[in-house]
Design a protein around this motif. Structure first.
Motif, PDB file in Angstrom:
ATOM      1  N   PHE B  84       8.951 -39.653   2.294  1.00 35.11           N
ATOM      2  CA  PHE B  84      10.060 -39.167   3.109  1.00 35.11           C
ATOM      3  C   PHE B  84      11.340 -39.096   2.297  1.00 35.11           C
ATOM      4  O   PHE B  84      11.504 -39.798   1.306  1.00 35.11           O
ATOM      5  CB  PHE B  84      10.260 -40.094   4.306  1.00 35.11           C
ATOM      6  N   ASN B  86      14.227 -40.232   3.102  1.00 30.64           N
ATOM      7  CA  ASN B  86      14.872 -41.545   3.013  1.00 30.64           C
ATOM      8  C   ASN B  86      13.857 -42.627   2.673  1.00 30.64           C
ATOM      9  O   ASN B  86      14.112 -43.799   2.858  1.00 30.64           O
ATOM     10  CB  ASN B  86      15.610 -41.860   4.314  1.00 30.64           C
ATOM     11  N   ALA B  88      11.599 -44.169   4.030  1.00 35.03           N
ATOM     12  CA  ALA B  88      10.971 -44.794   5.201  1.00 35.03           C
ATOM     13  C   ALA B  88      10.104 -45.983   4.822  1.00 35.03           C
ATOM     14  O   ALA B  88       9.005 -46.150   5.335  1.00 35.03           O
ATOM     15  CB  ALA B  88      10.170 -43.758   6.003  1.00 35.03           C
ATOM     16  N   LEU B  89      10.606 -46.818   3.907  1.00 32.74           N
ATOM     17  CA  LEU B  89       9.893 -48.073   3.646  1.00 32.74           C
ATOM     18  C   LEU B  89      10.075 -48.967   4.865  1.00 32.74           C
ATOM     19  O   LEU B  89      11.136 -48.975   5.478  1.00 32.74           O
ATOM     20  CB  LEU B  89      10.473 -48.761   2.409  1.00 32.74           C
TER      21      LEU B  89
END
Lengths: 309, 370, 420
Positions: B84, B86, B88-89
């Motif tokens: 992703f 950003n 998305a961790l």
């Protein structure tokens, strides 16, 4: 067509299992706990109070008699008015409004003080102190006031000790205890919404206004209050609704001769066992308070979305 | 090496209500390719990526992965992994739990997951950092964890949605190389979304340039730069000087354009448009700043432009000279710094020449906005 | 005096008034719990006494009420938190044009008077039973007229809105990309919910649960209609207060107040601790460790107050084990006896000439009279004394011991515990 798409999207986003669970829970809440109960109460309020054997029989027809009773009393000729109940109704609404206004004035300075002095230890202590009474039972808070306002209560003892009065004042009969109790009961529901919005006001705005020479009053009138409006209306709505719908405080602190409208509802239900009549009174209470709140929200141009923030 | 799985988009159209986000896209991505979608924000490239990963179904057309139609198959059932924008961790899970999440949902034991996560951590040079939380990592480290997490799922296709956009310039350049290396090591198909032409050109085997939901050109980075198919591609990828005019004559892949300011100029027709230009058509000619040079006295007037100097900037390795072009546009010339003090004087009239093979012409069309 | 000073003084006075209005009644009520006078009052102060706690703990109605309040509270938490969570998730996905209508619907229960909610719940399920043809004695009829069932539904109808508000605030900070990432990595929707959204929502679920439980526990307006033949703590209290007030209610209030203060301080202390840790982690505050206080208390006044308060409560409970109001009561009684004997002496003086023997006999009788007063010497004692825990019968109901013979506090005598 569009609705179908929304639904398919919903299940696509959530999966079938989660989607059904979410929809199921929300519909159970909205349909079985809110909409249908309100509708069946409305339906009930238009029916006669019949013995169980006659329910569903030829006598079970719709009627306005339960509502007429509030206006005309048991007088079927409609010549005289039900002054007792109508007085209670008007008194409840007006007193609830006064309690609300009292709370606005009492809470605004504190909300401003807390909202604008950020995060010091003293302010945090004050907030903790505020939360504590919030979680004490409504009944117990009313009881606490009863101890203070009673005939031989602390207040009378103090007044007599100071020779301000020779005879104990009957605060309960005078309804002073009731109004103090209602103001006391929901004060935090006024304070916190106000505090939340004032906290979000940029301090620089106030300083800029002061810098331009605005007076203290003007700063509040032109900057703080307009900004805090949604919080004030939100708090006022809750305090008004809860005061008008209060039952515990009037039962405990109310004088023996003056009743609160909810007490009439309570009596129809639990003492006279006339649910239909009680439902009609409850509908009148609900409808009138909602109309008042919506009117106020319209006047002050506040949305439903601001409530509960 | 190229064990990758091909991805084919057949006549994909995606609409949101009345808005068409992607219009009739046809893309064939070879297995094991590093393929980029390049375009300005809002051009629909992320929408295409979401259609490939399964977060949305195309309104029309088919997505094929490894030749299989993906219609009706959810994102969790597709052999794709998405990185992703950003990243998305999962903020509440440790790094190793993040990496092995795909194994967790598949029911692998904790020991198995830990082992695989440690292998991948070694691969991304983050060995021993598995017990940290994502918030304790630097931007570049998070980036690598996101890649490891995606690779842990053993996807056939890795989808990357502008994953480098949050990084600073130096790190971004470093990660480009690293991404390309990882791709060559694992040999799976990468589909990369970016608005940064530098990223697209350096890393990709093939690039698709998109504009407002339409794919203008699919080709290698080199060809896109040298032989843009449309005015949009020509002006979006790299810097370019545009000259508007009408076609005066055409012969094979060459044409003469009558421009508003500089008279008749000789140019090459871009390969995609050969045969589509007729005498009298509105045309656009593009010449890169580095393809312009100061003209000698006896230069051929068919490849010479004269213009007044507006300004000159020193850029270290080169000088940029800005001259008055037509339609309010400036002409930019890039001259290598070989020790000169300066190239021009403000207001001076300069003659510039170019090589006809470096000027490409195509039918007039929309330019990329600055 | 400068105007800044004036404002400061006005502010101080205002704060004082506000907080006395808010906290004063609670303080006064708490004090009355310790006055032996049988009417809740602080003046006149008779004797410092724990006896009202005893009365409270032996009140079966209150015990039953607490039990049902907890049962209903748990049911309400489960129902309202799950409905509130579902409603808030749906709110984030609902079609924009429908959004404000939907929001109005799920926020409305907060504004509906509790009385109305109670009545409508009662009426609806009665009608539903009739509609389904449930006859008297059938399971459905029983369920739809069951006070616990109806109260849980009635309370949940508006408490779910409170829970929803808590969830909406938290959900606004949720990155839906995380759920997508989980799905992309092969998770099912249920797995993504359980492993990604639920852990993220956990703090909100915890605070919504506490909120819901407290709201349920203290609810009166709705409950009084739906509870039918059961009772909750609030309905028991309301009934007691309406029938006549006595200080055992004050003692209950005192306990609730102390528990609330504990909870508030613990919450505040935990918050501070978290902030401090965060600050240390970010390297902002170099840990200024003092050798005297344990780590979690540094720079954490709430934690210090919490520990102090815990200490005070331990001391209080400790003295309750040892202290007996009887000493004071005896003083009061003795003072009365002295007074009486004084008067008797005068009488004797007057009557001595007439009948000496008769006067001497009369002097004994009044001295015995007060000794028959019931002795509630137990205070907390019988609750906290470990040996008593298993015993149904409270030792406080012992027959009144004869006065004067150190009878007080024999409840706490360790030998007594064994022998009973």
């Amino acid at each position: 067509m569009k609705k179908k798409m929304i639904f398919s999207d919903f299940f696509k986003n959530n999966g079938v299992v989660m989607g059904c669970l979410l929809i199921g829970l929300v519909s159970f809440w909205l349909i079985f706990l809110i909409i249908l109960p309100q509708l069946s109460m409305l339906d009930y309020s238009f029916r006669f109070n019949l013995p169980p054997a006659e329910v569903g029989g030829p006598k079970d027809v719709y009627t306005l008699s339960n509502y007429q009773h509030l206006i005309y009393g048991s007088d079927t000729t409609h010549q005289t008015y039900n002054t007792v109940d109508l007085k209670v109704f008007v008194r409840t609404i007006i007193a609830a409004m006064l309690v609300t206004i009292f709370n606005i004035f009492l809470c605004y300075p504190l909300a401003y003080f807390l909202g604008q002095s950020k995060g010091s230890g003293f302010v945090r202590l004050l907030v903790v102190l505020l939360i504590i009474p919030y979680w004490i039972n409504e009944i117990l808070r009313a009881f606490a006031l009863r101890i203070i306002f009673g005939d031989s209560g602390l207040l009378n003892e103090a007044l007599m000790f100071l020779h301000l009065t020779s005879e104990p004042i009957d605060f309960i009969r005078q309804d002073i205890a009731l109004y103090a109790g209602l103001g006391y009961a929901y004060i935090l529901l006024m304070l916190f919404p106000m505090y939340n919005v004032i906290e979000s006001l940029d301090r620089n705005q106030i300083e800029a206004a002061r810098d331009m020479g605005a007076s203290w009053m003007r700063i509040h009138r032109r900057i703080v209050i307009p900004h805090a409006k949604p919080g004030i209306v939100s708090g006022a709505t809750m305090v008004f609704m809860l005061s008008a719908g209060a039952l515990a405080a009037p039962q405990i602190l109310g004088g023996p001769s003056s009743l609160w409208f909810t007490q009439l509802v309570y009596q129809w239900f639990n003492d006279s066992l006339n649910w239909q009549q009680g439902a009609a009174y409850a509908i009148v209470l609900l409808a009138s308070t909602i109309i008042i709140v919506l009117t106020v929200m319209k006047i002050f141009k506040v949305n439903m979305g601001d409530i509960g923030k | 090496m190229s064990s990758g799985v091909a991805v084919d988009l057949e006549n994909i159209t995606i609409r949101f209500g009345d808005f068409t986000a992607v219009k009739d896209a046809n893309v064939n991505i070879n297995g094991g390719d590093f393929f980029s979608f390049l375009g300005p924000s809002g051009c629909g490239k992320t929408t295409i990526l979401r259609a490939v990963s399964g977060f949305l179904e195309p309104s029309e057309g088919r997505v094929l992965i490894g030749g299989n139609d993906m219609a009706g198959i959810g994102p969790n059932k597709r052999p794709t992994a998405l990185i992703f924008q950003n990243l998305a961790l999962f903020p509440l899970m440790k790094v190793w739990e993040n990496i092995a999440f795909s194994m967790e949902v598949a029911g692998a034991s904790a020991a198995e997951r830990r082992k695989r996560a440690d292998e991948l951590l070694d691969m991304i040079a983050l060995g021993g950092q598995g017990d940290k939380l994502p918030s304790e990592l630097s931007g570049g480290q998070k980036q690598r964890v996101a890649i490891a997490r995606a690779l842990c799922a053993n996807p056939d296709v890795l989808l990357l949605d502008e994953p480098l956009s949050a990084l600073d310039l130096k790190l971004r350049q470093h990660m480009r190389t690293e991404l390309r290396e990882i791709q060559q090591r694992v040999g799976i198909t990468f589909i990369y979304i970016t608005h940064d032409q530098g990223e697209a050109l350096t890393m990709s085997d093939n690039v698709a340039v998109m504009k407002a939901g339409v794919i203008d050109q699919i080709d290698t980075g080199h060809n896109i730069y040298d032989d843009p198919a449309t005015p949009f591609v020509a002006s979006f990828v790299g810097e370019n000087n545009v000259f508007r005019g009408k076609v005066k004559s055409v012969s094979g892949n060459e044409a003469v354009i009558t421009t508003n300011r500089s008279g008749d100029l000789l140019t090459r027709i871009t390969p995609a448009q050969v045969g589509k230009l007729a005498v009298g058509d509105d045309a656009m000619m593009f010449i890169r700043p580095e393809a312009l040079e100061l003209a000698p006295r006896d230069a051929d007037s068919k490849t010479t432009i004269s213009a007044n100097v507006i300004n000159e900037e020193f850029e270290g390795n080169s000088f940029s000279v800005f001259l008055e072009g037509d339609g309010g546009k400036q002409i930019k010339m890039s001259v290598p710094n070989l020790g000169q003090d300066r190239i021009s004087v403000r207001g001076e009239n300069l003659s510039l020449r170019y090589d006809a093979s470096n000027a490409v012409t195509m039918p007039a069309g929309e330019l990329a906005s600055e | 005096m400068s105007s800044a000073n004036l404002i400061r003084i006005a502010l101080g006075a205002y704060l004082l008034i506000f907080f006395s209005y808010l906290l004063g009644p609670l303080v006064v009520m708490s004090l009355t719990a310790f006055n032996s006078s049988s009417f809740p009052t602080v003046s006149p102060w008779a004797c410092f006494s724990y006896e009202w706690f005893d009365v409270l703990f032996n009140d079966k109605h209150i015990r039953d009420g607490i039990y049902y309040s907890i049962v209903i509270g748990i049911g309400t938490v489960i129902l309202s938190v799950s409905m509130g969570l579902a409603a808030s998730i749906v709110l984030t996905q609902v079609w924009p044009k429908l959004r404000s209508t939907y929001y109005t619907m799920i926020i409305a229960p907060i504004l509906i008077p509790g009385v109305v909610l109670g009545i409508s719940t009662l009426v609806f399920w009665d009608r539903a039973g009739a509609f389904l043809g449930a006859t008297d004695g059938s399971f459905l009829h029983g369920l739809f007229h069951n006070g616990i069932f109806l109260t849980i539904l009635g309370q949940s109808s508006f408490i779910a809105s409170y829970a929803m508000l808590v969830f909406v605030a938290r959900l606004q900070r949720f990155d839906t990309g995380l759920t997508e990432a989980a799905l992309d990595l092969g998770a099912t929707h249920t797995q993504a919910f359980r492993k990604i959204l639920l852990p993220f929502m956990r703090p909100a679920i915890a605070s919504a649960s506490v909120l819901a439980f407290l709201a349920s526990f203290e609810n009166y307006n709705t409950t009084t209609f739906t509870i039918i033949d059961y009772k909750t703590l609030t309905t028991v209290l309301a009934q007691k207060v309406r029938l006549g007030i006595n200080p055992s209610i004050s003692s209950l209030a005192f306990i609730i107040i102390v528990l609330t203060i504990f909870a508030a301080l613990a919450f505040e202390a935990a918050n501070r601790n978290k902030e401090r840790k965060l600050a240390v982690r970010k390297g902002k505050a170099s840990a200024e460790k003092s050798g005297v206080l344990p780590g979690f208390m540094t720079g954490n006044p709430a934690a210090i107050v919490l520990v102090l308060l815990a200490f005070v409560v331990i001391v209080l409970v400790g003295t309750a084990q040892k202290y007996s109001p009887e000493a004071c009561k005896i003083q009061v009684r003795e003072a009365k006896q002295v007074e009486i004997q004084q008067r008797i002496k005068e009488l004797r003086e007057a009557r001595r000439i007439k009948d000496e023997a008769r006067a001497a006999e009369e002097a004994k009788q009044p001295a015995q009279a007060p000794a028959n007063a019931p002795q509630n010497s137990g205070a907390f004692g019988n609750v906290f004394a470990p040996g008593n825990l298993s015993e149904e019968e409270a030792p406080a109901s012992d027959p009144a011991p004869s006065s004067g013979t150190g009878a007080f506090g024999n409840v706490f005598d360790p030998n007594n515990l064994n022998s009973e």
